[in-house]
Write a protein that holds these residues in place. Structure first.
Motif, short mmCIF file in Angstrom:
data_model
loop_
_atom_site.label_atom_id
_atom_site.label_comp_id
_atom_site.label_asym_id
_atom_site.label_seq_id
_atom_site.Cartn_x
_atom_site.Cartn_y
_atom_site.Cartn_z
N LEU A 148 47.29 -52.49 -44.55
CA LEU A 148 47.21 -53.37 -45.71
C LEU A 148 46.15 -54.45 -45.51
O LEU A 148 45.38 -54.76 -46.43
CB LEU A 148 48.58 -54.01 -45.96
CG LEU A 148 49.67 -53.02 -46.41
CD1 LEU A 148 51.04 -53.65 -46.28
CD2 LEU A 148 49.43 -52.56 -47.85
N ALA A 149 46.10 -55.01 -44.29
CA ALA A 149 45.09 -56.04 -44.02
C ALA A 149 43.69 -55.50 -44.17
O ALA A 149 42.78 -56.18 -44.68
CB ALA A 149 45.30 -56.62 -42.62
N GLU A 150 43.47 -54.26 -43.73
CA GLU A 150 42.15 -53.64 -43.87
C GLU A 150 41.76 -53.45 -45.33
O GLU A 150 40.56 -53.39 -45.65
CB GLU A 150 42.13 -52.28 -43.16
CG GLU A 150 42.16 -52.40 -41.64
CD GLU A 150 42.31 -51.05 -40.95
OE1 GLU A 150 42.37 -50.03 -41.69
OE2 GLU A 150 42.36 -51.02 -39.72
N ARG A 151 42.75 -53.39 -46.21
CA ARG A 151 42.48 -53.26 -47.63
C ARG A 151 42.37 -54.63 -48.32
O ARG A 151 42.25 -54.68 -49.55
CB ARG A 151 43.58 -52.43 -48.30
CG ARG A 151 43.57 -50.95 -47.91
CD ARG A 151 44.87 -50.26 -48.31
NE ARG A 151 44.78 -48.81 -48.24
CZ ARG A 151 44.83 -48.09 -47.14
NH1 ARG A 151 45.00 -48.69 -45.97
NH2 ARG A 151 44.74 -46.78 -47.18
N GLY A 152 42.42 -55.69 -47.55
CA GLY A 152 42.33 -57.03 -48.11
C GLY A 152 43.61 -57.54 -48.75
O GLY A 152 43.60 -58.50 -49.52
N VAL A 153 44.74 -56.88 -48.43
CA VAL A 153 46.04 -57.26 -48.99
C VAL A 153 46.68 -58.32 -48.09
O VAL A 153 46.61 -58.24 -46.86
CB VAL A 153 46.95 -56.02 -49.10
CG1 VAL A 153 48.36 -56.41 -49.51
CG2 VAL A 153 46.35 -55.03 -50.09
N ASP A 154 47.34 -59.30 -48.70
CA ASP A 154 48.03 -60.34 -47.95
C ASP A 154 49.45 -59.90 -47.65
O ASP A 154 50.28 -59.75 -48.56
CB ASP A 154 48.08 -61.65 -48.75
CG ASP A 154 46.71 -62.26 -48.93
OD1 ASP A 154 45.89 -62.14 -48.00
OD2 ASP A 154 46.45 -62.85 -49.99
N VAL A 155 49.76 -59.65 -46.38
CA VAL A 155 51.12 -59.32 -45.96
C VAL A 155 51.83 -60.63 -45.64
O VAL A 155 51.51 -61.31 -44.67
CB VAL A 155 51.12 -58.39 -44.74
CG1 VAL A 155 52.55 -58.04 -44.34
CG2 VAL A 155 50.31 -57.13 -45.02
N GLU A 156 52.80 -60.99 -46.46
CA GLU A 156 53.43 -62.31 -46.34
C GLU A 156 54.82 -62.27 -45.74
O GLU A 156 55.35 -63.32 -45.35
CB GLU A 156 53.45 -62.99 -47.72
CG GLU A 156 52.05 -63.19 -48.28
CD GLU A 156 51.99 -64.23 -49.36
OE1 GLU A 156 53.06 -64.74 -49.78
OE2 GLU A 156 50.87 -64.55 -49.80
N ARG A 157 55.43 -61.11 -45.66
CA ARG A 157 56.74 -60.99 -45.03
C ARG A 157 56.84 -59.64 -44.34
O ARG A 157 56.35 -58.63 -44.84
CB ARG A 157 57.89 -61.10 -46.04
CG ARG A 157 58.15 -62.49 -46.58
CD ARG A 157 58.77 -63.39 -45.52
NE ARG A 157 59.13 -64.67 -46.07
CZ ARG A 157 58.30 -65.69 -46.26
NH1 ARG A 157 57.03 -65.54 -45.93
NH2 ARG A 157 58.71 -66.83 -46.76
N SER A 158 57.50 -59.62 -43.18
CA SER A 158 57.88 -58.38 -42.51
C SER A 158 59.29 -58.60 -41.98
O SER A 158 59.50 -59.39 -41.07
CB SER A 158 56.91 -58.05 -41.37
OG SER A 158 57.26 -56.83 -40.76
#
Length: 229
Positions: free
Chosen positions: A29-39
Motif C-alpha cells: 500500500l505504501a508503494e502505491r502512495g496509500v496512507d496506512v493509518e491502522r493495523s
C-alpha cells in the motif's frame, strides 16, 4: 487514500504465527502512495471482528481484512463482516461457478466454502479454494500468505494514492544524538522523517517531490557520520 488493515487470528495474538500479512500489505500500500493509518489484530471472535470492521469502514476509505476464511470451526470472518453490514452470509453462485470451472465440484466442497455476505462481490482464490469478497469499502482476503498476496494483486489497482518518493540514510551515531538534526531537517524540507535503530540507524526520508527528498538526504549526509554502503 486512507486505509486500515485488520488481521484475524488467535494464533497471531499469541505468537504461534508471525503476522507477515500486515507487513506485506503495508509495504504494498505504501508503494502505491496509500496512507496506512491502522493495523489491528483481533481474535477469532465474531463480535470483535465485526466491531472493528464496523468502526473502521466509517473512518477509512478502505479496510483490508485477512484471515479466518473457509468452512472450519474457527473461520468466522465472513460471518463477522456480514454482521458488521447487517446482512446474512449465503452461498454465492458466482463463487461456486468459478470453483466448478477450476475443478471443484459442489459435492467435493465442504459446507460453507463458498459462503460470503449477501450482496458482496466474490474475489476468486487463484492460490487456494475459499473465496474472498468485497462489500462496501471492505476487502476480505485469506490468511494464508500466498493466497492473500495473489488475491490482493487482483484488486491492487483499486488502491491508489499520491505519488511518493523514499530514500534512506544509514547513520553511525546513536539515535538520541540525532534529534536536533532531525528537527532542523524537518524545518528546512517538506519531508517525513523516520528513524529505525539497529546495528546502525536507518533514517527514512519520504516526500511528494523526488528533488526535495534527495536534497534533504544530501543535507543530512553532510551533517552525520554515515555508514559505507
Amino acid at each position: 487514500m486512507r486505509v486500515a488493515i485488520v488481521t484475524v487470528g488467535d494464533e497471531l495474538l499469541v505468537g504461534d504465527t508471525v503476522n507477515t500479512n500486515a507487513a506485506w500489505l503495508g509495504r504494498q500500500l505504501a508503494e502505491r502512495g496509500v496512507d496506512v493509518e491502522r493495523s489491528t489484530t483481533v481474535p477469532d471472535r465474531v463480535d470483535d471482528i465485526a466491531g472493528v470492521v464496523d468502526e473502521y469502514r466509517d473512518r477509512y476509505d478502505a479496510v483490508l481484512v485477512t484471515g479466518g476464511l473457509g468452512p472450519t470451526h474457527d473461520d468466522m470472518t465472513m460471518d463477522a463482516v456480514g454482521t458488521a453490514f447487517g446482512v446474512p452470509v449465503e452461498e454465492n453462485e458466482a463463487a461456486l461457478a468459478w470453483l466448478a470451472e477450476n475443478g471443484y465440484a459442489r459435492g467435493d466442497l465442504a459446507a460453507g466454502t463458498a459462503d460470503i455476505p449477501a450482496g458482496a462481490e466474490p474475489l476468486h482464490n487463484e492460490a487456494g479454494v475459499a473465496p474472498g469478497c468485497i462489500i462496501g469499502n471492505v476487502y476480505v482476503l485469506p490468511g494464508v500468505p500466498a493466497e492473500m498476496e495473489a488475491m490482493f494483486e487482483s484488486v491492487g489497482d483499486r488502491f491508489v494514492g499520491s505519488e511518493t518518493h523514499v530514500t534512506a540514510v544509514r547513520v553511525d551515531e546513536p539515535e538520541s544524538a540525532l534529534i536536533e538534526r532531525f528537527e532542523r531537517l524537518r524545518e528546512r524540507f517538506d519531508v517525513q522523517v523516520g528513524s529505525y535503530p539497529g546495528e546502525h540507524v536507518r533514517v527514512k526520508i519520504q516526500g511528494d517531490e523526488e528533488r526535495v527528498v534527495q536534497e534533504a538526504a544530501a543535507w543530512l549526509r553532510d551533517r552525520v557520520e554515515t555508514v559505507e554502503e
